[in-house]
Design a protein around this motif. Structure first.
Motif, PDB file in Angstrom:
ATOM      1  N   CYS A 155      -6.270   5.328  -2.435  1.00  0.00           N
ATOM      2  CA  CYS A 155      -4.853   5.690  -2.556  1.00  0.00           C
ATOM      3  C   CYS A 155      -4.639   6.695  -3.706  1.00  0.00           C
ATOM      4  O   CYS A 155      -3.526   7.149  -3.930  1.00  0.00           O
ATOM      5  N   LEU A 211       0.954   4.236  -2.834  1.00  0.00           N
ATOM      6  CA  LEU A 211       0.793   5.654  -2.507  1.00  0.00           C
ATOM      7  C   LEU A 211       1.935   6.470  -3.100  1.00  0.00           C
ATOM      8  O   LEU A 211       1.734   7.574  -3.622  1.00  0.00           O
ATOM      9  N   ASN A 212       3.131   5.897  -3.026  1.00  0.00           N
ATOM     10  CA  ASN A 212       4.304   6.600  -3.551  1.00  0.00           C
ATOM     11  C   ASN A 212       4.227   6.758  -5.067  1.00  0.00           C
ATOM     12  O   ASN A 212       4.620   7.797  -5.611  1.00  0.00           O
ATOM     13  N   TYR A 249       1.665   9.552  -5.537  1.00  0.00           N
ATOM     14  CA  TYR A 249       2.195  10.841  -5.072  1.00  0.00           C
ATOM     15  C   TYR A 249       3.250  11.371  -6.031  1.00  0.00           C
ATOM     16  O   TYR A 249       3.206  12.538  -6.443  1.00  0.00           O
ATOM     17  N   ILE A 274       0.838  -1.215   0.000  1.00  0.00           N
ATOM     18  CA  ILE A 274       0.000   0.000   0.000  1.00  0.00           C
ATOM     19  C   ILE A 274       0.872   1.264   0.000  1.00  0.00           C
ATOM     20  O   ILE A 274       0.613   2.203  -0.753  1.00  0.00           O
ATOM     21  N   THR A 275       1.921   1.260   0.816  1.00  0.00           N
ATOM     22  CA  THR A 275       2.789   2.451   0.880  1.00  0.00           C
ATOM     23  C   THR A 275       3.472   2.686  -0.465  1.00  0.00           C
ATOM     24  O   THR A 275       3.615   3.825  -0.901  1.00  0.00           O
ATOM     25  N   CYS A 302      -7.545   0.856  -3.305  1.00  0.00           N
ATOM     26  CA  CYS A 302      -6.670   1.421  -4.329  1.00  0.00           C
ATOM     27  C   CYS A 302      -7.191   2.773  -4.794  1.00  0.00           C
ATOM     28  O   CYS A 302      -6.417   3.706  -5.019  1.00  0.00           O
TER      29      CYS A 302
END
Lengths: 572, 192
Positions: A472, A421-422, A425, A417-418, A469
């Motif tokens: 995110c 997100l990256n 982002y 998940i992280t 998702c």
């Protein structure tokens, strides 16, 4: 006393229960998985599959500070994920005893490396216990709780695959009564602001000095005097092998390998003529023996990689070994994806595309092998997405190949998940494919946040991957059934062209836990042209005999993927 | 006693070794059993080392010291031949299961006749037991392991009752009867 044949994993569970443990958390990982599966069958202990090892250890710290004996369990590489709270836990200390079990995998039976987690003890300044069989696994975890509470420190219990998955005889005892939960705010102990943390570090050194005195006296470390010609220092399963190879030698068997009992080692060394350290993988004990200025045989002759065996030790020490040689020209039998495995359809759909694919940790890592050759990497949990992101940023427009990540559902919850997100982002053109087989497949079908069930069998919220998702920040989230190969391939192709982050949820239950989708398929030998295109699916139920495809009816689950890919329509 | 069991993931090697190890424990002996789970079980080669006696240290059997090797598949039998002691027995099912690289045509298979010949050339004491075929005639290929157990029981000194008791202890109730029948059929395949 009742005796039972328990694996090291089952013995750890039994020992934790006998010690009155009331909270246990883990993330599944070979060879540690069976510990929590076993512990969850005992009464009066809360057990959970945490989302990852860091979560498991932090939760166990919470339970310990709430006053109950707590346990966090993981495989060796899991402790890397949990390393952050581990170091803080050493500063903070405990209320109820806190034991962390790490199961190392020398020989890499089911892991990406064979790191030696005894070194975590040295770095975090916490005690490390290494049992040599199941009885010790049970006894040591009980000792670990006593040490943890007596010295206000978390204790690391280190197993290896050979201890975790070997069964030996264990005497069973009753469960101890322990104090009820009791939480108290202890600002200076548990808030690691720099001002408090400096005090805690100094205080940790004091606790460690007291442990240093303890390790010299504890029966966890023992000398077994034999012939003084050869003195062997060893721990864990290496002790069992060495006892077998040198039945008459003198032994210093270390159960508590850290803090290192320097005085005991000196005393032992003085009374033997020749000193050897026999240990697996890294020279953890040997380095500390050498630091005392003693002359010792160790990794100068013993292998520094892989598991030891009695025969390896014999050969190194010049004893005679069996002359029988293994037959070397036999075809290997590597592990493979199962007949009808949904991952087969996904990897087939990814064949012959101009892509770079980051892989991850799970059954689908086998997709890296022929006939799929479907992954470029296997690094660590979650690294498929972040690898693809880095590649995308580095290559930019210099390389036409699309960047893809393939990650399992449980691994995605664990640490995907992280990374996703990256991707959102920092905007990379990565297509993340979640190979969602509705379970943690590789380790034997454990539940996870997406399954709607807990380790203790309770119904719970099933996290919706698609919503997750979207939350995110991914706008293109598409669900496909990997049994429908053309549709899966077309979906992926379409997303490759839109040049923005996207997620494909390739969803189909693991073939081992779902009902058979149909009757076994058959090849019509009249129609089959012998083109072998079906073999590119890599299904173990498909074979080739007398220039024709052949379906092994006892293996086939009737998924129909081969029916779809046969260009002649010869499979029915 | 050093007894090495080998086969292919999914053949029931692990239950077979669970039963034997538990049986030795019930008989009052020290027992160790070692196997590897995880990646190895996905259709890969599976082994289990079982040792019993007065006092057992190493959970692993050394090359050249197995008193008995029980192989559920022919290629796996040959793969572990070097573990057998000079006076040891090999009991094997001549069944062959092609490894995936062979099925995919990436690696050449070695013919069964050639594998059998290697066994005959290397060993004095070997015994072929058609356990899989027998299990199939019993209507359940999954009891291959208890047919094999029946055959192996002829070489061991435990009483039959102990086998029945242990099968009841470790096999799900609905399968006990089928497994005991398979065990007896396995015994019949090997003359005393």
């Amino acid at each position: 006393m009742n005796r039972a044949l328990l694996t090291g994993d089952e013995a750890v569970a039994r020992g934790a229960w006998e010690a009155g443990c009331r909270f246990a958390a883990a993330y599944p990982g070979t060879p540690s998985t069976e510990i929590l599966e076993s512990l969850a069958t005992y009464p009066d202990v809360y057990c959970e599959w945490s989302v990852n090892e860091k979560v498991a250890l932090e939760a166990a710290i919470g339970a310990s500070l709430a006053g109950v004996r707590s346990l966090a369990v993981m495989k060796h590489v899991g402790l890397n994920v949990a390393a952050d709270p581990l170091f803080s836990a050493a500063y903070i200390g405990v209320r109820g005893g806190l034991v962390i079990v790490t199961a190392d995998d020398p020989g890499m039976h089911s892991s990406q490396n064979e790191q030696d987690n005894r070194f975590y003890g040295l770095m975090a300044k916490i005690p490390v216990l290494c049992p040599a069989d199941s009885q010790e696994a049970k006894d040591f975890i009980k000792s670990a709780y006593i040490i943890s509470e007596q010295f206000d420190i978390p204790v690391l219990l280190r197993l290896t695959t050979r201890i975790a998955h070997s069964a030996s005889v264990v005497g069973l005892e009753d469960r101890a009564e322990t104090a009820p939960p009791n939480y108290e705010k202890q600002l200076q102990k548990t808030v690691l602001l720099p001002a408090f943390a400096r005090l805690r570090h100094r205080e940790l050194i004091l606790r460690f000095d007291r442990l240093q005195a303890f390790t010299e006296k504890t029966p966890l470390n023992r000398i077994e005097w034999g012939n003084p010609e050869l003195g062997i220092i060893c721990d864990g399963v290496a002790y069992q092998y060495a006892r077998e190879v040198f039945p008459d030698a003198s032994f210093l068997k270390l159960g508590m390998v850290y803090p290192f009992p320097a005085g005991l080692v000196r005393q032992f060394a003085e009374r033997v003529r020749r000193l050897a350290v026999i240990e697996e993988v890294d020279p953890f004990i040997e380095l500390q023996v050498r630091a005392l200025g003693l002359t010792v045989t160790g990794k100068d002759t013993l292998p520094r990689t892989g598991e030891l065996t009695p025969a390896i030790i014999r050969a190194v020490f010049g004893q005679q070994i069996s002359e029988h040689k293994a037959e070397i020209d036999l075809p290997n039998r590597p592990p493979a994806l199962c007949p009808g495995c949904p991952h087969l359809g996904l990897f087939y759909a990814l064949q012959r595309q101009n892509i770079i694919i980051g892989g991850d940790i799970g059954c689908y890592t086998l997709g890296a092998l022929p006939p799929h050759n479907g992954l470029d990497t296997c690094i660590d949990m979650g690294a498929s997405i972040t690898f693809a992101h880095g590649v995308d940023k580095a290559l930019a427009n210099q390389d036409p190949r699309s960047r893809i990540a393939v990650i399992g559902d449980s691994t995605f919850f664990h640490s995907g998940i992280t990374g996703l997100l990256n991707v959102v982002y920092n905007q990379s053109n990565v297509i993340t494919i979640i190979a969602d087989n509705r379970t943690t497949g590789m380790t034997g079908h454990q539940d996870h946040p997406g399954t709607g069930r807990t380790l203790m069998g309770k119904e719970t919220v099933a996290i919706d991957l698609e919503q997750l998702c979207r939350a995110c920040g991914i706008t293109e989230v598409v669900r496909v059934d990997p049994y429908l190969i053309k549709e899966t391939r077309n979906t992926i192709r379409r997303l490759l062209n839109i040049k923005k982050p996207a997620v494909v949820i390739s969803q189909r239950s693991c073939a081992l836990i779902s009902a058979r989708p149909g009757a076994p398929k058959k090849v019509d030998a009249e129609i089959c042209s012998g083109c072998r295109s079906c073999l590119a699916l890599g299904c173990p139920a498909l074979s080739f005999e007398q220039e024709k495809a052949l379906i092994i009816s006892t293996a086939c689950i009737g998924c129909g993927m081969c029916v779809e890919i046969c260009p002649k329509g010869a499979i029915l | 006693m050093n007894l090495l069991v080998c086969g292919v993931g999914g053949q029931g090697v692990l239950l077979f070794s669970d039963i034997l190890a538990q049986l030795a424990l019930t008989a009052g002996l020290d027992v160790k059993k070692s196997e590897v789970h995880g990646m190895a079980q996905r259709g890969g080669s599976v082994t289990s080392h079982i040792r019993w006696g007065e006092k057992i240290h190493s959970p692993l059997i050394e090359e050249g010291t197995a008193d008995i090797i029980v192989a559920f598949e022919l290629l796996e039998a040959v793969r572990y031949l070097h573990f057998l002691a000079p006076a040891g027995w090999l009991i094997y099912d001549p069944l062959t299961i092609a490894p995936l690289p062979v099925q995919l045509g990436l690696v050449e298979q070695i013919a069964s006749e050639e594998l059998e010949k290697r066994i005959q050339n290397r060993l004095k004491k070997s015994l072929a037991v058609r356990a899989f075929d027998t299990a199939r005639t019993l209507g359940n290929p999954r009891v291959q392991n208890t047919v094999m157990l029946g055959a192996v029981s002829r070489l061991l000194e435990f009483p039959d009752d102990l086998y029945y008791q242990t099968i009841k202890q470790l096999v799900k109730p609905q399968f006990v009867e089928a497994n005991i029948l398979a065990f007896r059929r396995g015994q019949e395949l090997v003359s005393k």
